[in-house]
Design a protein around this motif. Sequence first.
Motif, PDB file in Angstrom:
ATOM      1  N   LEU A  20      47.108  34.595  54.868  1.00 27.39           N
ATOM      2  CA  LEU A  20      46.835  33.365  55.592  1.00 27.39           C
ATOM      3  C   LEU A  20      47.974  33.064  56.549  1.00 27.39           C
ATOM      4  O   LEU A  20      49.134  33.354  56.257  1.00 27.39           O
ATOM      5  N   SER A  21      47.620  32.465  57.678  1.00 32.10           N
ATOM      6  CA  SER A  21      48.613  32.059  58.672  1.00 32.10           C
ATOM      7  C   SER A  21      48.546  30.558  58.892  1.00 32.10           C
ATOM      8  O   SER A  21      47.462  29.957  58.816  1.00 32.10           O
ATOM      9  N   CYS A  22      49.676  29.989  59.198  1.00 33.27           N
ATOM     10  CA  CYS A  22      49.794  28.555  59.470  1.00 33.27           C
ATOM     11  C   CYS A  22      50.627  28.433  60.747  1.00 33.27           C
ATOM     12  O   CYS A  22      51.842  28.632  60.711  1.00 33.27           O
ATOM     13  N   VAL A  23      49.964  28.140  61.848  1.00 30.88           N
ATOM     14  CA  VAL A  23      50.631  28.093  63.142  1.00 30.88           C
ATOM     15  C   VAL A  23      50.921  26.644  63.516  1.00 30.88           C
ATOM     16  O   VAL A  23      50.032  25.784  63.462  1.00 30.88           O
ATOM     17  N   ALA A  24      52.153  26.385  63.902  1.00 32.94           N
ATOM     18  CA  ALA A  24      52.588  25.026  64.226  1.00 32.94           C
ATOM     19  C   ALA A  24      52.696  24.813  65.723  1.00 32.94           C
ATOM     20  O   ALA A  24      53.162  25.690  66.450  1.00 32.94           O
ATOM     21  N   SER A  25      52.274  23.646  66.149  1.00 36.24           N
ATOM     22  CA  SER A  25      52.524  23.205  67.516  1.00 36.24           C
ATOM     23  C   SER A  25      53.448  22.003  67.440  1.00 36.24           C
ATOM     24  O   SER A  25      53.466  21.291  66.449  1.00 36.24           O
ATOM     25  N   GLY A  26      54.218  21.793  68.474  1.00 35.75           N
ATOM     26  CA  GLY A  26      55.207  20.734  68.419  1.00 35.75           C
ATOM     27  C   GLY A  26      56.596  21.339  68.327  1.00 35.75           C
ATOM     28  O   GLY A  26      56.760  22.554  68.254  1.00 35.75           O
ATOM     29  N   ARG A  27      57.556  20.466  68.280  1.00 37.96           N
ATOM     30  CA  ARG A  27      58.932  20.932  68.344  1.00 37.96           C
ATOM     31  C   ARG A  27      59.567  21.060  66.972  1.00 37.96           C
ATOM     32  O   ARG A  27      59.184  20.390  66.027  1.00 37.96           O
ATOM     33  N   ASN A  28      60.527  21.936  66.921  1.00 36.68           N
ATOM     34  CA  ASN A  28      61.429  22.017  65.766  1.00 36.68           C
ATOM     35  C   ASN A  28      60.728  22.403  64.459  1.00 36.68           C
ATOM     36  O   ASN A  28      61.070  21.881  63.394  1.00 36.68           O
ATOM     37  N   PHE A  29      59.794  23.319  64.549  1.00 32.28           N
ATOM     38  CA  PHE A  29      59.123  23.798  63.341  1.00 32.28           C
ATOM     39  C   PHE A  29      60.137  24.285  62.311  1.00 32.28           C
ATOM     40  O   PHE A  29      59.972  24.082  61.102  1.00 32.28           O
ATOM     41  N   TYR A  30      61.202  24.906  62.789  1.00 33.49           N
ATOM     42  CA  TYR A  30      62.166  25.509  61.877  1.00 33.49           C
ATOM     43  C   TYR A  30      62.880  24.466  61.020  1.00 33.49           C
ATOM     44  O   TYR A  30      63.447  24.802  59.975  1.00 33.49           O
ATOM     45  N   THR A  31      62.825  23.210  61.415  1.00 34.78           N
ATOM     46  CA  THR A  31      63.509  22.162  60.652  1.00 34.78           C
ATOM     47  C   THR A  31      62.676  21.629  59.494  1.00 34.78           C
ATOM     48  O   THR A  31      63.153  20.791  58.728  1.00 34.78           O
ATOM     49  N   TYR A  32      61.449  22.111  59.356  1.00 32.07           N
ATOM     50  CA  TYR A  32      60.556  21.625  58.304  1.00 32.07           C
ATOM     51  C   TYR A  32      60.444  22.611  57.154  1.00 32.07           C
ATOM     52  O   TYR A  32      60.347  23.822  57.366  1.00 32.07           O
ATOM     53  N   ASN A  33      60.438  22.088  55.949  1.00 30.22           N
ATOM     54  CA  ASN A  33      59.969  22.863  54.816  1.00 30.22           C
ATOM     55  C   ASN A  33      58.441  23.011  54.955  1.00 30.22           C
ATOM     56  O   ASN A  33      57.776  22.113  55.475  1.00 30.22           O
ATOM     57  N   VAL A  34      57.907  24.100  54.505  1.00 35.47           N
ATOM     58  CA  VAL A  34      56.463  24.326  54.616  1.00 35.47           C
ATOM     59  C   VAL A  34      55.888  24.613  53.236  1.00 35.47           C
ATOM     60  O   VAL A  34      56.486  25.348  52.449  1.00 35.47           O
ATOM     61  N   GLY A  35      54.756  24.026  52.984  1.00 38.97           N
ATOM     62  CA  GLY A  35      54.075  24.259  51.722  1.00 38.97           C
ATOM     63  C   GLY A  35      52.630  24.673  51.940  1.00 38.97           C
ATOM     64  O   GLY A  35      52.013  24.299  52.938  1.00 38.97           O
ATOM     65  N   TRP A  36      52.120  25.471  51.019  1.00 38.85           N
ATOM     66  CA  TRP A  36      50.698  25.792  50.969  1.00 38.85           C
ATOM     67  C   TRP A  36      50.091  25.068  49.765  1.00 38.85           C
ATOM     68  O   TRP A  36      50.700  25.036  48.684  1.00 38.85           O
ATOM     69  N   PHE A  37      48.894  24.558  49.987  1.00 37.16           N
ATOM     70  CA  PHE A  37      48.161  23.836  48.958  1.00 37.16           C
ATOM     71  C   PHE A  37      46.722  24.327  48.985  1.00 37.16           C
ATOM     72  O   PHE A  37      46.287  24.945  49.962  1.00 37.16           O
ATOM     73  N   ARG A  38      45.987  24.066  47.929  1.00 38.17           N
ATOM     74  CA  ARG A  38      44.580  24.458  47.928  1.00 38.17           C
ATOM     75  C   ARG A  38      43.750  23.427  47.185  1.00 38.17           C
ATOM     76  O   ARG A  38      44.265  22.708  46.318  1.00 38.17           O
ATOM     77  N   GLN A  39      42.484  23.390  47.542  1.00 37.98           N
ATOM     78  CA  GLN A  39      41.561  22.475  46.881  1.00 37.98           C
ATOM     79  C   GLN A  39      40.254  23.202  46.611  1.00 37.98           C
ATOM     80  O   GLN A  39      39.574  23.640  47.540  1.00 37.98           O
ATOM     81  N   ALA A  40      39.952  23.344  45.331  1.00 42.59           N
ATOM     82  CA  ALA A  40      38.698  23.958  44.910  1.00 42.59           C
ATOM     83  C   ALA A  40      37.621  22.883  44.806  1.00 42.59           C
ATOM     84  O   ALA A  40      37.941  21.702  44.641  1.00 42.59           O
ATOM     85  N   PRO A  41      36.353  23.268  44.874  1.00 44.34           N
ATOM     86  CA  PRO A  41      35.276  22.276  44.793  1.00 44.34           C
ATOM     87  C   PRO A  41      35.373  21.445  43.519  1.00 44.34           C
ATOM     88  O   PRO A  41      35.531  21.989  42.420  1.00 44.34           O
ATOM     89  N   GLY A  42      35.320  20.139  43.675  1.00 42.55           N
ATOM     90  CA  GLY A  42      35.346  19.247  42.537  1.00 42.55           C
ATOM     91  C   GLY A  42      36.703  19.050  41.900  1.00 42.55           C
ATOM     92  O   GLY A  42      36.808  18.403  40.849  1.00 42.55           O
TER      93      GLY A  42
END
Length: 120
Positions: A20-42
């Motif tokens: 999976l890829s997560c592409v950021a727009s905007g400035r200073n992406f490198y200054t953010y921690n990044v997390g992946w989350f998921r949601q299954a049905p129900g």
Amino acid sequence: QVQLVESGGGLVQAGGSLRLSCVASGRNFYTYNVGWFRQAPGKEREFVAAITRVDGTTTNYAASVKGRFTISRDNDKNTAYLQMFDLKPEDTAVYYCNADSVFGGAAGSWGQGTQVTVSS
């Protein structure tokens, strides 16, 4: 604030892999921690993995994915990745990424996510 767009989901058989890829727009992406989350049905949205800002030297994983998933980032491309191996039917969910000043947090805005479906 950055805006994030997820991609790379699909339908795979159990034991398969996806990235999976997560592409950021905007400035200073490198200054953010990044997390992946998921949601299954129900079910509630749950934490999957996180990576620290700048050089990404620290990562954290949910117990259910540890050893099978790998989170990484490429700040030059404003992109974070989630490499998923040995997928299981219980990994089926919509996957989202989020950028936050807090490691493992999810204070940023949510995108549309990307659907991952694992068949048995």
